[in-house]
Write a protein that holds these residues in place. Structure first.
Motif, PDB file in Angstrom:
ATOM      1  N   LEU A  95     -38.540  44.561  -9.554  1.00 40.57           N
ATOM      2  CA  LEU A  95     -37.624  45.701  -9.538  1.00 40.57           C
ATOM      3  C   LEU A  95     -38.361  46.993  -9.197  1.00 40.57           C
ATOM      4  O   LEU A  95     -37.803  47.886  -8.556  1.00 40.57           O
ATOM      5  CB  LEU A  95     -36.904  45.833 -10.878  1.00 40.57           C
ATOM      6  N   ASP A  96     -39.628  47.094  -9.628  1.00 40.09           N
ATOM      7  CA  ASP A  96     -40.438  48.258  -9.271  1.00 40.09           C
ATOM      8  C   ASP A  96     -40.698  48.284  -7.764  1.00 40.09           C
ATOM      9  O   ASP A  96     -40.672  49.352  -7.134  1.00 40.09           O
ATOM     10  CB  ASP A  96     -41.768  48.236 -10.021  1.00 40.09           C
ATOM     11  N   VAL A  97     -40.979  47.112  -7.214  1.00 41.64           N
ATOM     12  CA  VAL A  97     -41.213  47.027  -5.770  1.00 41.64           C
ATOM     13  C   VAL A  97     -39.966  47.454  -5.006  1.00 41.64           C
ATOM     14  O   VAL A  97     -40.034  48.208  -4.031  1.00 41.64           O
ATOM     15  CB  VAL A  97     -41.639  45.605  -5.361  1.00 41.64           C
ATOM     16  N   LEU A  98     -38.813  46.992  -5.451  1.00 44.79           N
ATOM     17  CA  LEU A  98     -37.559  47.378  -4.797  1.00 44.79           C
ATOM     18  C   LEU A  98     -37.324  48.881  -4.894  1.00 44.79           C
ATOM     19  O   LEU A  98     -36.835  49.510  -3.947  1.00 44.79           O
ATOM     20  CB  LEU A  98     -36.389  46.629  -5.432  1.00 44.79           C
ATOM     21  N   ARG A  99     -37.683  49.460  -6.019  1.00 46.10           N
ATOM     22  CA  ARG A  99     -37.545  50.914  -6.164  1.00 46.10           C
ATOM     23  C   ARG A  99     -38.454  51.634  -5.179  1.00 46.10           C
ATOM     24  O   ARG A  99     -38.053  52.625  -4.554  1.00 46.10           O
ATOM     25  CB  ARG A  99     -37.875  51.323  -7.594  1.00 46.10           C
ATOM     26  N   MET A 100     -39.690  51.148  -5.035  1.00 43.66           N
ATOM     27  CA  MET A 100     -40.609  51.739  -4.075  1.00 43.66           C
ATOM     28  C   MET A 100     -40.044  51.652  -2.663  1.00 43.66           C
ATOM     29  O   MET A 100     -40.087  52.629  -1.898  1.00 43.66           O
ATOM     30  CB  MET A 100     -41.962  51.034  -4.135  1.00 43.66           C
ATOM     31  N   GLN A 101     -39.507  50.476  -2.308  1.00 34.73           N
ATOM     32  CA  GLN A 101     -38.929  50.313  -0.981  1.00 34.73           C
ATOM     33  C   GLN A 101     -37.794  51.299  -0.756  1.00 34.73           C
ATOM     34  O   GLN A 101     -37.693  51.925   0.301  1.00 34.73           O
ATOM     35  CB  GLN A 101     -38.404  48.877  -0.819  1.00 34.73           C
ATOM     36  N   ARG A 102     -36.940  51.444  -1.752  1.00 31.17           N
ATOM     37  CA  ARG A 102     -35.778  52.328  -1.615  1.00 31.17           C
ATOM     38  C   ARG A 102     -36.216  53.780  -1.453  1.00 31.17           C
ATOM     39  O   ARG A 102     -35.608  54.540  -0.701  1.00 31.17           O
ATOM     40  CB  ARG A 102     -34.881  52.181  -2.845  1.00 31.17           C
ATOM     41  N   GLU A 103     -37.286  54.173  -2.138  1.00 28.06           N
ATOM     42  CA  GLU A 103     -37.759  55.555  -2.063  1.00 28.06           C
ATOM     43  C   GLU A 103     -38.483  55.851  -0.745  1.00 28.06           C
ATOM     44  O   GLU A 103     -38.284  56.909  -0.138  1.00 28.06           O
ATOM     45  CB  GLU A 103     -38.703  55.854  -3.230  1.00 28.06           C
ATOM     46  N   LEU A 104     -39.327  54.931  -0.313  1.00 30.92           N
ATOM     47  CA  LEU A 104     -40.194  55.200   0.823  1.00 30.92           C
ATOM     48  C   LEU A 104     -39.563  54.896   2.172  1.00 30.92           C
ATOM     49  O   LEU A 104     -39.911  55.523   3.181  1.00 30.92           O
ATOM     50  CB  LEU A 104     -41.501  54.401   0.699  1.00 30.92           C
ATOM     51  N   TYR A 105     -38.657  53.927   2.200  1.00 33.22           N
ATOM     52  CA  TYR A 105     -38.154  53.475   3.495  1.00 33.22           C
ATOM     53  C   TYR A 105     -37.445  54.565   4.298  1.00 33.22           C
ATOM     54  O   TYR A 105     -37.774  54.769   5.484  1.00 33.22           O
ATOM     55  CB  TYR A 105     -37.245  52.261   3.322  1.00 33.22           C
ATOM     56  N   PRO A 106     -36.490  55.308   3.741  1.00 34.84           N
ATOM     57  CA  PRO A 106     -35.787  56.306   4.569  1.00 34.84           C
ATOM     58  C   PRO A 106     -36.711  57.349   5.205  1.00 34.84           C
ATOM     59  O   PRO A 106     -36.657  57.568   6.425  1.00 34.84           O
ATOM     60  CB  PRO A 106     -34.778  56.930   3.592  1.00 34.84           C
ATOM     61  N   PRO A 107     -37.605  58.014   4.427  1.00 34.00           N
ATOM     62  CA  PRO A 107     -38.459  59.024   5.090  1.00 34.00           C
ATOM     63  C   PRO A 107     -39.462  58.416   6.058  1.00 34.00           C
ATOM     64  O   PRO A 107     -39.753  59.005   7.105  1.00 34.00           O
ATOM     65  CB  PRO A 107     -39.161  59.714   3.914  1.00 34.00           C
ATOM     66  N   LEU A 108     -39.991  57.233   5.731  1.00 30.73           N
ATOM     67  CA  LEU A 108     -40.961  56.629   6.641  1.00 30.73           C
ATOM     68  C   LEU A 108     -40.283  56.143   7.908  1.00 30.73           C
ATOM     69  O   LEU A 108     -40.836  56.258   9.009  1.00 30.73           O
ATOM     70  CB  LEU A 108     -41.688  55.476   5.946  1.00 30.73           C
ATOM     71  N   ALA A 109     -39.062  55.589   7.776  1.00 32.54           N
ATOM     72  CA  ALA A 109     -38.315  55.162   8.962  1.00 32.54           C
ATOM     73  C   ALA A 109     -38.031  56.354   9.865  1.00 32.54           C
ATOM     74  O   ALA A 109     -38.169  56.267  11.099  1.00 32.54           O
ATOM     75  CB  ALA A 109     -37.009  54.480   8.545  1.00 32.54           C
ATOM     76  N   ALA A 110     -37.664  57.487   9.267  1.00 34.89           N
ATOM     77  CA  ALA A 110     -37.420  58.689  10.063  1.00 34.89           C
ATOM     78  C   ALA A 110     -38.691  59.126  10.783  1.00 34.89           C
ATOM     79  O   ALA A 110     -38.651  59.553  11.951  1.00 34.89           O
ATOM     80  CB  ALA A 110     -36.905  59.811   9.153  1.00 34.89           C
ATOM     81  N   ALA A 163     -32.746  45.217   6.426  1.00 33.20           N
ATOM     82  CA  ALA A 163     -33.049  44.339   5.296  1.00 33.20           C
ATOM     83  C   ALA A 163     -34.541  44.314   5.016  1.00 33.20           C
ATOM     84  O   ALA A 163     -34.980  44.384   3.854  1.00 33.20           O
ATOM     85  CB  ALA A 163     -32.535  42.931   5.582  1.00 33.20           C
ATOM     86  N   GLN A 164     -35.348  44.238   6.079  1.00 28.19           N
ATOM     87  CA  GLN A 164     -36.798  44.236   5.898  1.00 28.19           C
ATOM     88  C   GLN A 164     -37.267  45.542   5.267  1.00 28.19           C
ATOM     89  O   GLN A 164     -38.086  45.541   4.343  1.00 28.19           O
ATOM     90  CB  GLN A 164     -37.498  44.033   7.240  1.00 28.19           C
ATOM     91  N   GLY A 165     -36.746  46.669   5.755  1.00 27.79           N
ATOM     92  CA  GLY A 165     -37.191  47.964   5.249  1.00 27.79           C
ATOM     93  C   GLY A 165     -36.840  48.198   3.801  1.00 27.79           C
ATOM     94  O   GLY A 165     -37.610  48.803   3.058  1.00 27.79           O
ATOM     95  N   LEU A 166     -35.687  47.719   3.377  1.00 20.94           N
ATOM     96  CA  LEU A 166     -35.248  47.938   1.999  1.00 20.94           C
ATOM     97  C   LEU A 166     -35.836  46.935   1.020  1.00 20.94           C
ATOM     98  O   LEU A 166     -35.938  47.218  -0.174  1.00 20.94           O
ATOM     99  CB  LEU A 166     -33.724  47.889   1.925  1.00 20.94           C
ATOM    100  N   LEU A 167     -36.241  45.773   1.513  1.00 22.73           N
ATOM    101  CA  LEU A 167     -36.679  44.709   0.614  1.00 22.73           C
ATOM    102  C   LEU A 167     -38.166  44.381   0.701  1.00 22.73           C
ATOM    103  O   LEU A 167     -38.767  43.977  -0.300  1.00 22.73           O
ATOM    104  CB  LEU A 167     -35.876  43.431   0.894  1.00 22.73           C
ATOM    105  N   VAL A 168     -38.768  44.534   1.888  1.00 25.42           N
ATOM    106  CA  VAL A 168     -40.105  43.970   2.090  1.00 25.42           C
ATOM    107  C   VAL A 168     -41.114  44.964   2.642  1.00 25.42           C
ATOM    108  O   VAL A 168     -42.200  45.138   2.084  1.00 25.42           O
ATOM    109  CB  VAL A 168     -40.012  42.741   3.035  1.00 25.42           C
TER     110      VAL A 168
END
Length: 381
Positions: A189-204, A107-112
């Motif tokens: 909504l732009d922030v949420l889009r950024m989270q959705r784009e960046l979170y998966p590769p950065l988490a990996a 939740a933190q990674g996708l939202l914040v």
């Protein structure tokens, strides 16, 4: 000085103080990404540019998640003892707690905060559960081997890049960094889009590059917890000065080299990472020894830090929320507008606010709000 525990039974005063201290370093390390999210495009550390950035790279980056990971491993042993006293299943309790941490991290990674580490901790917690019967000596040996293997990996990669410069990672695209900045400072909504784009590769990237070191620290914390190291100050108080001499003597030069080589291209940066992998734990140990000496001489310092440590999960998530409100389109959208020294001022303000809130909250509650939810899930019957 006699050993002091917090009023809540089962808590260790030194662990709470250290965890509160670690939260300060984690905030300083993370807030640079909030202030300039373009750094997250390549999943890299902030570029060392200017005295503030150099200082943070040398003294803070990669140092405090090491401490937090060590304390996670130590706390795991306390939780095992609590489960045994209650006649509960250690396996079931730990699995539920890790599930809760994973959900919070997702939740933190996708939202914040795209740099979430809770999902990694949840996965490593399950590994620690599987290794809970390991002897302390064996845990230390395995941890040492992991750190050594990681250093050899960076050295081998540096040698490969020196022979074949084409193997070096390409620099991030400035246009892409500008696009990410525009999303971060746009609407929610732009922030949420950024989270959705960046979170998966950065988490990996976090799992890949921080995972081995975090696992090693988990194992060292497990070994320390099994021997009740922090609960018996008489065993280590006389060694703190030596730890400081060794830790600062080796760790500080390693941190400086890391800062000087960060942002370089080719084998130089990889060499800095290799050296940093070995020296960061030593510098972190020196920080721990210094804080323990301060707390023993000035108990009020420990009491000031302990509330944040007792509500560490709430504080960790709270840091991300407040930083988002300051730097992203969720709030003031100040990303890219503040000088580095001002960003550090924001970090100090956020930490102070959360420290005061933690102390206020614990006057009438035994646990922080997030801790309460995790505890209910962990102890579910």
């Amino acid at each position: 000085m006699t050993h002091v525990q917090t009023p809540q039974a089962g808590r260790v005063h030194e662990i709470d103080a250290l965890r509160g201290f670690a939260l300060a370093g984690i905030l300083i390390a993370n807030i640079g990404f909030f202030a300039d999210p373009g750094y997250a495009v390549a999943g890299s550390l902030p570029i060392t540019d200017g005295p503030v950035a150099y200082t943070i790279s040398a003294l803070v980056l990669t140092k405090f998640y090491i401490l937090f990971s060590f304390l996670f491993g130590y706390s795991f042993t306390l939780q095992m003892r609590a489960a045994e006293r209650a006649g509960a299943s250690v396996r079931a309790r730990t699995a539920r707690r890790c599930l809760g941490l994973f959900a919070l991290g997702l939740a933190q990674g996708l939202l914040v905060w795209v740099g979430d580490i809770l999902t990694l901790y949840a996965a490593l917690g399950l590994i620690l559960l599987a290794l809970r019967g390991i002897r302390p000596r064996t845990a230390v040996i395995v941890a040492t081997v992991v750190l050594g293997a990681l250093t050899l990996f960076w050295l081998a990669l540096a040698a490969l890049v020196s022979l074949d410069p084409a193997a070096a990672t390409s620099a991030s695209d400035p246009a892409e960094a500008d696009r990410i900045m525009a999303l971060a400072t746009g609407g929610p909504l732009d922030v949420l889009r950024m989270q959705r784009e960046l979170y998966p590769p950065l988490a990996a990237s976090i799992w890949l590059f921080q995972g081995p070191t975090a696992l090693a620290m988990f194992l060292l914390g497990l070994a320390a917890g099994k021997t009740r190291l922090l609960e018996e100050p008489g065993r280590w108080a006389h060694l703190l000065g030596r730890v400081q001499w060794v830790g600062f003597g080796i760790g500080l030069p390693g941190g400086v080299l890391f800062a000087l080589t960060s942002g370089s291209s080719g084998p130089v940066e990889l060499l800095g990472l290799a050296v940093n992998g070995l020296t960061s734990p030593l510098l972190t140990a020196a920080y721990v020894a210094t804080l323990l000496r301060v707390v023993r001489r000035f108990p009020a310092a420990g009491r000031a830090l302990a509330p944040a440590g007792r509500t560490a999960a709430s504080n960790y998530l709270g840091q991300s929320v407040l930083a988002c409100l300051v730097f992203t389109g969720y709030g003031l959208a100040l990303a890219g507008r503040l000088e580095p020294i001002a960003v550090m001022g924001v970090a100090a303000a956020v930490y102070t606010v959360l420290l005061l809130l933690s102390a206020w909250w614990l006057r009438s509650h035994r646990y922080g709000p997030v801790e309460y939810g995790l505890r209910r899930l962990t102890n579910w019957t």
